[in-house]
Design an enzyme around this catalytic site. Structure first.
Site, PDB file in Angstrom:
ATOM      1  N   PHE A   2       0.844  -1.186   0.000  1.00 11.91           N
ATOM      2  CA  PHE A   2       0.000   0.000   0.000  1.00 11.91           C
ATOM      3  C   PHE A   2       0.885   1.243   0.000  1.00 11.91           C
ATOM      4  O   PHE A   2       2.112   1.140   0.059  1.00 11.91           O
ATOM      5  CB  PHE A   2      -0.919   0.003   1.222  1.00 11.91           C
ATOM      6  CG  PHE A   2      -1.734  -1.256   1.368  1.00 11.91           C
ATOM      7  CD1 PHE A   2      -2.956  -1.374   0.729  1.00 11.91           C
ATOM      8  CD2 PHE A   2      -1.266  -2.331   2.131  1.00 11.91           C
ATOM      9  CE1 PHE A   2      -3.705  -2.535   0.849  1.00 11.91           C
ATOM     10  CE2 PHE A   2      -2.012  -3.491   2.251  1.00 11.91           C
ATOM     11  CZ  PHE A   2      -3.244  -3.598   1.609  1.00 11.91           C
ATOM     12  N   CYS A  47      -3.463  -4.928   6.819  1.00 11.33           N
ATOM     13  CA  CYS A  47      -3.782  -5.644   5.590  1.00 11.33           C
ATOM     14  C   CYS A  47      -4.724  -6.815   5.900  1.00 11.33           C
ATOM     15  O   CYS A  47      -4.367  -7.731   6.632  1.00 11.33           O
ATOM     16  CB  CYS A  47      -2.506  -6.163   4.938  1.00 11.33           C
ATOM     17  SG  CYS A  47      -2.801  -7.059   3.396  1.00 11.33           S
ATOM     18  N   THR A  49      -7.957  -9.529   4.152  1.00 10.32           N
ATOM     19  CA  THR A  49      -8.432 -10.142   2.919  1.00 10.32           C
ATOM     20  C   THR A  49      -9.944 -10.052   2.819  1.00 10.32           C
ATOM     21  O   THR A  49     -10.659 -10.353   3.778  1.00 10.32           O
ATOM     22  CB  THR A  49      -8.010 -11.625   2.859  1.00 10.32           C
ATOM     23  OG1 THR A  49      -6.586 -11.710   2.909  1.00 10.32           O
ATOM     24  CG2 THR A  49      -8.509 -12.280   1.576  1.00 10.32           C
ATOM     25  N   THR A 146       4.540  12.327   7.820  1.00 12.64           N
ATOM     26  CA  THR A 146       5.938  12.673   8.067  1.00 12.64           C
ATOM     27  C   THR A 146       6.121  12.983   9.544  1.00 12.64           C
ATOM     28  O   THR A 146       5.311  13.701  10.148  1.00 12.64           O
ATOM     29  CB  THR A 146       6.343  13.900   7.233  1.00 12.64           C
ATOM     30  OG1 THR A 146       6.180  13.602   5.849  1.00 12.64           O
ATOM     31  CG2 THR A 146       7.798  14.284   7.498  1.00 12.64           C
TER      32      THR A 146
END
Length: 205
Positions: A2, A47, A49, A146
């Site tokens: 990603f 992440c 599924t 950042t």
């Protein structure tokens, strides 16, 4: 893989407890056409599924190990979550490389405004200290940010959220005490590991 650029804020439509975790139904609109069963989806930086797709959203499974390492145990029906579909070849990389593997949970220690921007001070787990670098990258609830300032002794960092980020993510709802998923920059992990291996290798000569 990603990029940490959130494409949509989804809403948890249902949470079902199962013996070894949870099943979530996530309502969405913008990303739904792109997703299919078996695809990877970053949900608040983790992440997952897609196990099933409907006309209104998708189902995902949450393992017990994931519940331990993330903030997902606190998700309820109506909770808002940051969403990003996995990269495709040729996609624009607007943030940094994000794997969707949460390294730890941080806590918002302070929030304040400077002009139109919102600053957050985030306390991070001690184990993540080597990866928190001034002007480096960090994924916070799946958003590429950042590092504006680092406080090594207190294990905290500052990030700045511009108005666009506040509009396109769940960050406007964060308060002091809110818990958030953190993923350190993968490049920093590899550099540190390479240095550890080099230091452990006996020198010849």
């Amino acid at each position: 893989m990603f990029t940490g650029i959130v494409r949509e804020v989804g809403v948890i439509g249902k949470v079902k407890k199962v013996p070894k975790g949870r099943v979530l139904f996530i309502r969405m609109k913008r990303l739904l056409r792109r997703l299919k069963t078996g695809d990877s989806l970053a949900v608040h930086g983790c992440c997952l599924t897609v196990t099933r797709k409907t006309q209104r959203g998708v189902f995902v499974d949450i393992a017990s190990e994931t519940l331990k390492k993330t903030t997902f145990g606190a998700l309820r029906t109506g909770s808002r979550v940051n969403l990003e579909a996995s990269m495709r070849p040729g996609d624009f990389l607007g943030g940094h490389f994000v794997l969707g593997h949460v390294d730890g949970v941080g806590t918002v220690r302070r929030r304040w405004r400077e002009g139109e921007s919102l600053y957050l001070r985030i306390a991070y787990p001690r184990a993540l200290a080597p990866y928190m670098v001034y002007t480096g990258s960090v994924a916070v609830d799946g958003v590429s940010l950042t590092v504006a300032r680092v406080f090594p002794k207190s294990h905290a960092l500052d990030v700045c959220l511009i108005p666009h980020t506040l509009r396109e993510t769940t960050f406007s709802g964060l308060r002091v005490g809110s818990r958030i998923n953190l993923e350190a920059d993968i490049l920093g992990k590899y550099v540190l590991r390479a240095m550890e291996c080099a230091a452990a290798t006996p020198r010849r000569g």
